[in-house]
Design an enzyme around this catalytic site. Structure first.
Site, PDB file in Angstrom:
ATOM      1  N   LYS A   1     -16.138  24.197 -17.782  1.00  0.00           N
ATOM      2  CA  LYS A   1     -16.194  23.119 -19.059  1.00  0.00           C
ATOM      3  C   LYS A   1     -17.644  23.417 -19.533  1.00  0.00           C
ATOM      4  O   LYS A   1     -18.018  23.309 -20.911  1.00  0.00           O
ATOM      5  CB  LYS A   1     -15.782  22.031 -18.716  1.00  0.00           C
ATOM      6  CG  LYS A   1     -14.218  22.129 -18.724  1.00  0.00           C
ATOM      7  CD  LYS A   1     -13.538  20.720 -18.832  1.00  0.00           C
ATOM      8  CE  LYS A   1     -12.029  20.945 -18.752  1.00  0.00           C
ATOM      9  NZ  LYS A   1     -11.474  19.448 -18.533  1.00  0.00           N
TER      10      LYS A   1
ATOM     11  N   LYS B   1      -3.500  20.247 -23.251  1.00  0.00           N
ATOM     12  CA  LYS B   1      -3.745  19.626 -24.683  1.00  0.00           C
ATOM     13  C   LYS B   1      -4.820  20.471 -25.417  1.00  0.00           C
ATOM     14  O   LYS B   1      -4.668  20.630 -26.825  1.00  0.00           O
ATOM     15  CB  LYS B   1      -4.130  17.965 -24.117  1.00  0.00           C
ATOM     16  CG  LYS B   1      -4.218  17.003 -25.186  1.00  0.00           C
ATOM     17  CD  LYS B   1      -2.802  16.738 -25.619  1.00  0.00           C
ATOM     18  CE  LYS B   1      -2.774  15.905 -26.814  1.00  0.00           C
ATOM     19  NZ  LYS B   1      -3.569  14.446 -26.490  1.00  0.00           N
TER      20      LYS B   1
ATOM     21  N   LYS C   1      -1.599  28.311 -19.374  1.00  0.00           N
ATOM     22  CA  LYS C   1      -1.337  26.963 -18.825  1.00  0.00           C
ATOM     23  C   LYS C   1      -1.227  25.924 -20.058  1.00  0.00           C
ATOM     24  O   LYS C   1      -2.113  25.973 -20.747  1.00  0.00           O
ATOM     25  CB  LYS C   1      -2.511  26.597 -17.779  1.00  0.00           C
ATOM     26  CG  LYS C   1      -2.266  25.197 -17.246  1.00  0.00           C
ATOM     27  CD  LYS C   1      -3.644  24.754 -16.539  1.00  0.00           C
ATOM     28  CE  LYS C   1      -3.734  23.195 -16.309  1.00  0.00           C
ATOM     29  NZ  LYS C   1      -4.519  22.332 -16.772  1.00  0.00           N
TER      30      LYS C   1
END
Ligand code: ADP
Ligand code: TRP
Length: 328
Positions: A115, A196, A193
């Protein structure tokens, strides 16, 4: 005294939950609630590690997440369902653990590395994300943590941190294990995958019509262009979802492989099974959304129960670390 083993788990209040959250974690929580003493939180402080610049929707997202927990079948009489920030001990334990964890342990956690690169998250709080999760788990002396596969490195870090704590201050925390659901990774409509953040999700809150529309858009085997072309079910995300929702898999497998079954028909069958299987949950969801007070009361009652357990652990932690003033 409750002698059942303890479970702690949680999800970020990112809004409405999707099939990946449900099949990868939530459904498993529901199936474990008779065997364990359960603490299930909505981890709003964790959500701030990425959404700190847009906090206005937070309360609605917390509510929607709690509604999904309850609609999935969690029973508030069996589980303490609560919001992380209602139990301040999570912050205190996080702070104390931050003193004993070397920063390289946090820098090498896979989700951190990913991230930092993909989302540009670089705050001090984001580096501490897995440590806050360790605090969540240890505060309840959890024996087991049911989560999706991507969370396992965080549980491993929790074990490393507690071993260090136990070695420094005396044995206090048991080692938790990760509990995997039957379907560890659910693909999204684009085959990656379901997440959201990829915008490829099907939500528990979606209407049956929206579910059909999303499934119609799903990617399939690129070599199967029209009915008659033989397909490869093992690489098709639609087939991966059939595995979860369709009790008669053989027919789909044979039809796809031979080419007799076209992708449009295959998708419509999937949508039918999926909508049927989610119907009772979606009905409960609608009722809960209209019964805000009931849901909030459950969260307040859950926080009360969580605070009792968390308070008792913190008192032991302070004592072990010599942070308790002796009686005079
Ligand atoms: P998202 O990727 O949508 O942000 P989270 O990271 O908040 O989801 O995940 C919450 C829980 O749901 C975790 O236990 C995670 O492992 C599980 N989970 C999320 N997506 C999936 C998926 N596609 N398949 C299986 N489990 C998943
Ligand atoms: N990191 C988890 C996720 O993204 C959420 C989480 C926070 C959690 N604290 C936890 C999960 C404690 C299990 C136990 O899904």
């Amino acid at each position: 005294m409750n002698s059942k083993p303890v479970i702690l788990s949680g999800m970020q209040p990112t809004g409405q939950l999707h099939l990946g959250n449900y099949e990868g974690a939530l459904k498993n929580w529901v199936s474990l609630q008779d065997k364990y003493q359960m603490f299930l939180c909505v981890v709003d402080w964790h959500a701030l590690t990425s959404d700190f610049n847009d906090t206005a929707p937070m309360q609605d997202r917390i509510f929607q997440t709690a509604v999904d927990y309850l609609a999935a079948g969690l029973d508030p009489a069996k589980c303490a369902i609560f919001v992380q920030s209602d139990v301040k001990e999570h912050a205190e334990l996080h702070l104390l653990l931050s003193m004993i964890v070397p920063t390289p342990w946090l820098e090498r956690v896979p989700s951190y590395k990913e991230k930092v690169e993909s989302l540009g998250l670089d705050s001090y709080g984001f580096l501490g994300y897995p440590l806050l999760m360790a605090a969540d788990i240890l505060l309840y002396k959890a024996n087991a943590v049911p989560v999706g596969k991507d969370q396992l490195p965080h549980i491993e870090l929790t074990r490393e941190v507690l071993r260090r704590f136990n070695a420094l201050y005396g044995p206090l925390f048991p080692e938790p294990e990760g509990l995997m659901a039957e379907f560890p990774v659910i693909p999204g409509i684009d085959g990656r995958k379901m997440s959201k953040s990829y915008g490829n999700d099907i939500r528990l809150a979606d209407s049956e019509e929206d579910t059909i529309k999303k499934i119609k858009k799903m990617l399939t085997d690129p070599q199967k262009i029209r009915r008659g072309d033989p397909g490869r079910p093992e690489i098709c995300p639609v087939f991966a979802l059939h595995k979860v929702y369709n009790p008669g898999l053989d027919e789909i497998q044979a039809g796809c492989t031979s080419g007799a079954l076209g992708c449009v028909d295959c998708k419509m069958k999937l949508a039918g099974y999926l909508n049927e299987s989610l119907r009772p949950l979606r009905e409960r969801r609608k009722e809960l959304v209209n019964n805000k007070k009931y849901v909030i009361n459950i969260l307040e009652g859950g926080a009360e129960r969580a605070r009792q357990k968390a308070g008792s652990t913190m008192s032991q932690v302070r004592e072990a670390m010599h942070l308790k003033r002796p009686d005079v």
